[in-house]
Write a protein that holds these residues in place. Structure first.
Motif, PDB file in Angstrom:
ATOM      1  N   TRP A   1       0.839  -1.197   0.000  1.00 22.12           N
ATOM      2  CA  TRP A   1       0.000   0.000   0.000  1.00 22.12           C
ATOM      3  C   TRP A   1       0.879   1.254   0.000  1.00 22.12           C
ATOM      4  O   TRP A   1       1.912   1.295   0.648  1.00 22.12           O
ATOM      5  CB  TRP A   1      -0.929   0.014   1.213  1.00 22.12           C
ATOM      6  N   THR A   2       0.427   2.273  -0.719  1.00 21.41           N
ATOM      7  CA  THR A   2       1.151   3.535  -0.818  1.00 21.41           C
ATOM      8  C   THR A   2       0.362   4.623  -0.113  1.00 21.41           C
ATOM      9  O   THR A   2      -0.850   4.761  -0.333  1.00 21.41           O
ATOM     10  CB  THR A   2       1.362   3.933  -2.289  1.00 21.41           C
ATOM     11  N   GLU A   3       1.032   5.389   0.742  1.00 24.77           N
ATOM     12  CA  GLU A   3       0.389   6.494   1.441  1.00 24.77           C
ATOM     13  C   GLU A   3       0.123   7.624   0.447  1.00 24.77           C
ATOM     14  O   GLU A   3       1.041   8.178  -0.147  1.00 24.77           O
ATOM     15  CB  GLU A   3       1.289   6.997   2.575  1.00 24.77           C
ATOM     16  N   ARG A   4      -1.158   7.980   0.256  1.00 26.28           N
ATOM     17  CA  ARG A   4      -1.534   8.995  -0.732  1.00 26.28           C
ATOM     18  C   ARG A   4      -2.514   9.984  -0.095  1.00 26.28           C
ATOM     19  O   ARG A   4      -3.295   9.624   0.803  1.00 26.28           O
ATOM     20  CB  ARG A   4      -2.198   8.342  -1.949  1.00 26.28           C
ATOM     21  N   TYR A   5      -2.515  11.205  -0.583  1.00 23.91           N
ATOM     22  CA  TYR A   5      -3.425  12.256  -0.110  1.00 23.91           C
ATOM     23  C   TYR A   5      -4.085  12.903  -1.317  1.00 23.91           C
ATOM     24  O   TYR A   5      -3.422  13.191  -2.326  1.00 23.91           O
ATOM     25  CB  TYR A   5      -2.678  13.304   0.713  1.00 23.91           C
ATOM     26  N   PHE A   6      -5.404  13.153  -1.217  1.00 21.88           N
ATOM     27  CA  PHE A   6      -6.159  13.646  -2.359  1.00 21.88           C
ATOM     28  C   PHE A   6      -7.084  14.788  -1.955  1.00 21.88           C
ATOM     29  O   PHE A   6      -7.643  14.801  -0.859  1.00 21.88           O
ATOM     30  CB  PHE A   6      -7.014  12.530  -2.972  1.00 21.88           C
ATOM     31  N   SER A   7      -7.255  15.721  -2.874  1.00 18.26           N
ATOM     32  CA  SER A   7      -8.335  16.701  -2.812  1.00 18.26           C
ATOM     33  C   SER A   7      -9.437  16.175  -3.727  1.00 18.26           C
ATOM     34  O   SER A   7      -9.202  15.918  -4.911  1.00 18.26           O
ATOM     35  CB  SER A   7      -7.850  18.069  -3.288  1.00 18.26           C
ATOM     36  N   ILE A   8     -10.652  16.001  -3.180  1.00 16.38           N
ATOM     37  CA  ILE A   8     -11.719  15.295  -3.903  1.00 16.38           C
ATOM     38  C   ILE A   8     -12.953  16.179  -4.005  1.00 16.38           C
ATOM     39  O   ILE A   8     -13.379  16.790  -3.027  1.00 16.38           O
ATOM     40  CB  ILE A   8     -12.078  13.982  -3.184  1.00 16.38           C
ATOM     41  N   VAL A   9     -13.522  16.242  -5.198  1.00 11.96           N
ATOM     42  CA  VAL A   9     -14.779  16.941  -5.433  1.00 11.96           C
ATOM     43  C   VAL A   9     -15.744  15.970  -6.098  1.00 11.96           C
ATOM     44  O   VAL A   9     -15.386  15.309  -7.083  1.00 11.96           O
ATOM     45  CB  VAL A   9     -14.588  18.181  -6.335  1.00 11.96           C
ATOM     46  N   ASN A  10     -16.945  15.873  -5.570  1.00 15.07           N
ATOM     47  CA  ASN A  10     -17.993  15.051  -6.166  1.00 15.07           C
ATOM     48  C   ASN A  10     -19.128  15.964  -6.618  1.00 15.07           C
ATOM     49  O   ASN A  10     -19.579  16.829  -5.862  1.00 15.07           O
ATOM     50  CB  ASN A  10     -18.512  14.022  -5.166  1.00 15.07           C
ATOM     51  N   ALA A  11     -19.588  15.782  -7.850  1.00 17.91           N
ATOM     52  CA  ALA A  11     -20.608  16.660  -8.419  1.00 17.91           C
ATOM     53  C   ALA A  11     -21.685  15.835  -9.105  1.00 17.91           C
ATOM     54  O   ALA A  11     -21.411  14.752  -9.634  1.00 17.91           O
ATOM     55  CB  ALA A  11     -19.978  17.641  -9.408  1.00 17.91           C
ATOM     56  N   PRO A  12     -22.942  16.344  -9.116  1.00 25.93           N
ATOM     57  CA  PRO A  12     -24.025  15.605  -9.771  1.00 25.93           C
ATOM     58  C   PRO A  12     -24.063  15.864 -11.273  1.00 25.93           C
ATOM     59  O   PRO A  12     -23.716  16.947 -11.743  1.00 25.93           O
ATOM     60  CB  PRO A  12     -25.278  16.170  -9.089  1.00 25.93           C
ATOM     61  N   VAL A  13     -24.504  14.874 -12.018  1.00 28.82           N
ATOM     62  CA  VAL A  13     -24.837  15.041 -13.427  1.00 28.82           C
ATOM     63  C   VAL A  13     -26.339  14.832 -13.528  1.00 28.82           C
ATOM     64  O   VAL A  13     -26.836  13.731 -13.282  1.00 28.82           O
ATOM     65  CB  VAL A  13     -24.084  14.029 -14.317  1.00 28.82           C
ATOM     66  N   LEU A  14     -27.068  15.904 -13.844  1.00 25.22           N
ATOM     67  CA  LEU A  14     -28.531  15.883 -13.803  1.00 25.22           C
ATOM     68  C   LEU A  14     -29.127  15.481 -15.144  1.00 25.22           C
ATOM     69  O   LEU A  14     -28.585  15.801 -16.207  1.00 25.22           O
ATOM     70  CB  LEU A  14     -29.070  17.257 -13.397  1.00 25.22           C
ATOM     71  N   GLY A  15     -30.261  14.789 -15.089  1.00 27.09           N
ATOM     72  CA  GLY A  15     -31.004  14.452 -16.284  1.00 27.09           C
ATOM     73  C   GLY A  15     -31.954  15.569 -16.656  1.00 27.09           C
ATOM     74  O   GLY A  15     -32.052  16.587 -15.964  1.00 27.09           O
ATOM     75  N   PRO A  16     -32.705  15.434 -17.757  1.00 32.39           N
ATOM     76  CA  PRO A  16     -33.656  16.471 -18.189  1.00 32.39           C
ATOM     77  C   PRO A  16     -34.711  16.795 -17.142  1.00 32.39           C
ATOM     78  O   PRO A  16     -35.240  17.904 -17.111  1.00 32.39           O
ATOM     79  CB  PRO A  16     -34.291  15.862 -19.456  1.00 32.39           C
TER      80      PRO A  16
END
Length: 438
Positions: free
Chosen positions: A102-117
Motif C-alpha cells: 500500500w502507498t500512502e496517498r493524499y487527495f483533494s476530492i470533489v464530487n458533483a451531480p450530473v442531472l437528467g432532463p
C-alpha cells in the motif's frame, strides 16, 4: 460551415484531469486516462466495479476510513443534487491489486451531480487531485550531502541539523493542518447529519399537515406541494381544500416566513386554526381577522401571508380575502384569466384592528378554473414578480381545459426550473361547476 461530429466518450477519456463517472449505485461507468494513471490501474480493474470495491481501505488499518468518507460525500450529492467538496483525505492505494503493498496517498476530492432532463441525479462525477507531495515532507538526506560537500566538517553537520529541524517543524505543521482538516470534515458531517434530521422532521410534519382534500361531492380538483431544492430550505407553505357542506367549499393557502422546523411548526398551528374556522363556515374576512389575533400569540407567525376563499356552488360565487398573499387566478372558459386582487389586506400580525379586513366577490361559470398558489411557483431572484405572474397566467390559459391533475402537473412543469427553486411551492387547482339543489 457544418459542425464536426464529436465523440464525447473519446473526449472525456482524453481529458487531462482525473475524472470518473459513477452510477447512482456508485459503480464506475467510465474514467479518464488521467484517472487510471493516477490510480495505477488498468481500465478493466476499475470500470464496472463499485467504488469501494475497486479502491478499498487498507486492511487492519487504524486510520479513519477513507472509503466511508468518500461514500458519505457521494451519497450527499445523490441526496441533495449539490456538489460536495471534501477536505484533504488520506486514502492509501494498492497500485497493484492483490499485492498487499500500500502507498500512502493524499487527495483533494470533489464530487458533483450530473442531472437528467427532469432535474434528477443520473450520474455522479468524481474529480481527484493528488496533493501527496504537498502533505509529505522529503527527508533532508540530500541537503545534508550538499552541505557536507560544500563546507565539510562541523559546519556541514550544523547546517544539516538545522535542515532536519526545519523539516521536522514543517512536517509537524503539515500534520497539524491535516489533523485540522480531518476535524473540520468530521464537524461538517455532523452538521449535515443534524440538518438532514431537522429537514426530515420538518418534511414529515408538513406531509402530516397537508392531507388529501376532504370533499363530499366528486370534484375536479388537485393539490400539490413541492419542497425547495436547497437542503435546509424547508419552509412553511400550506394548503387546505374541504367541503364545508354539500353546497359550500373552502380553499385556504398560506406561507409562513422563515425556513426549517420552526416555520413548519408555525405552519401547522395556523393551518389547523384556519381549517377549524372554515369548518365553522366563517366568512373569509372574518376568518382572517380571527387568525390575525391568534397569530400574535404564536412566535414566528408575524408576517405570514394567507388567502381564504369560500366557494358557493349554488350561487356560483367566490368570496375571498387575502392577508398579503399573492392573488388567486380565475381562468375563464373563453381563455381569459382574471386576477383576484380586489381584497388584499396586510399580512397576519399587521391587519387593522376592529374587523376592517376587506372581502371580494366574483361570479364564476361552469368550467372556470380557480388556481391558488404560493410564491415559490412564480417568484425568482433578480426578476420582477409580475413576470412570474404573467408566466403563470399564460400557462393556465394554455392548459385550462385539461383535468385538474393534468393541469397541476402542467403548471409545475411550465413554472418551476429543472434545478428547483429556493422556496417551497403549494398549489391548489379547482374546476368550478354549478351544483343543483339537493
Amino acid at each position: 460551415m457544418t459542425e464536426p461530429e464529436i465523440d464525447y466518450r473519446a473526449a472525456f477519456r482524453a481529458a487531462p484531469t482525473p475524472l470518473a463517472l459513477l452510477t447512482t449505485e456508485l459503480r464506475f461507468v467510465d474514467v479518464t486516462d488521467a484517472y487510471l494513471e493516477l490510480a495505477g490501474r488498468p481500465r478493466e480493474q476499475v470500470v464496472g466495479r463499485l467504488a469501494y470495491e475497486a479502491f478499498p481501505d487498507q486492511p487492519n488499518s487504524e486510520r479513519p476510513s477513507g472509503v466511508r468518507r468518500l461514500r458519505r460525500s457521494m451519497e450527499r450529492v445523490l441526496a441533495t443534487g449539490k456538489r460536495d467538496v471534501m477536505a484533504v483525505q488520506r486514502y492509501d492505494v494498492e497500485p497493484e491489486e492483490g499485492s498487499g503493498r500500500w502507498t500512502e496517498r493524499y487527495f483533494s476530492i470533489v464530487n458533483a451531480p450530473v442531472l437528467g432532463p427532469d432535474g434528477e441525479v443520473r450520474l455522479l462525477l468524481n474529480r481527484l487531485e493528488e496533493v501527496t507531495r504537498l502533505v509529505l515532507t522529503s527527508g533532508p538526506e540530500g541537503r545534508q550531502g550538499d552541505e557536507r560537500d560544500g563546507t565539510g566538517g562541523a559546519r556541514g553537520e550544523e547546517r544539516a541539523g538545522e535542515d532536519r529541524r526545519q523539516a521536522n517543524g514543517s512536517a509537524r505543521q503539515e500534520s497539524d493542518l491535516l489533523a485540522r482538516a480531518d476535524e473540520l470534515q468530521h464537524t461538517n458531517e455532523r452538521l449535515r447529519e443534524a440538518h438532514s434530521r431537522e429537514r426530515h422532521v420538518a418534511m414529515e410534519l408538513q406531509r402530516a399537515m397537508l392531507p388529501t382534500p376532504e370533499l363530499i361531492a366528486p370534484r375536479d380538483a388537485a393539490v400539490r406541494y413541492q419542497p425547495a431544492s436547497a437542503t435546509m430550505n424547508v419552509c412553511g407553505d400550506w394548503y387546505d381544500l374541504i367541503d364545508v357542506d354539500s353546497h359550500h367549499s373552502s380553499v385556504v393557502v398560506g406561507d409562513v416566513v422563515g425556513h426549517g422546523l420552526e416555520a413548519a411548526g408555525v405552519m401547522g398551528q395556523l393551518r389547523s386554526a384556519l381549517s377549524a374556522l372554515a369548518r365553522a363556515a366563517t366568512p373569509p374576512a372574518a376568518a382572517l381577522n380571527i387568525i390575525d389575533i391568534y397569530s400574535r400569540s404564536v412566535p414566528g407567525a408575524e408576517s405570514t401571508t394567507a388567502v381564504s376563499i369560500q366557494v358557493d356552488w349554488l350561487a356560483s360565487r367566490l368570496v375571498y380575502s387575502s392577508a398579503g398573499h399573492l392573488p388567486p387566478l380565475l381562468a375563464r372558459r373563453n381563455g381569459t384569466v382574471e386576477v383576484l386582487d380586489r381584497a388584499t389586506n396586510p399580512p397576519l400580525g399587521l391587519l387593522p384592528e376592529g374587523g376592517a379586513t376587506i372581502e371580494g366577490r366574483v361570479a364564476f361559470e361552469p368550467g372556470d378554473v380557480l388556481v391558488v398558489y404560493t410564491d415559490g411557483l412564480v417568484e425568482r431572484r433578480d426578476e420582477d414578480i409580475d413576470r412570474g405572474l404573467a408566466r403563470l397566467a399564460d400557462s393556465l390559459a394554455s392548459h385550462r381545459t385539461a383535468p385538474a391533475e393534468e393541469l397541476a402537473e402542467a403548471l409545475l412543469a411550465d413554472l418551476l426550473p429543472p434545478e428547483g427553486t429556493e422556496d417551497d411551492t403549494a398549489l391548489v387547482v379547482l374546476r368550478l361547476a354549478h351544483d343543483g339543489p339537493g
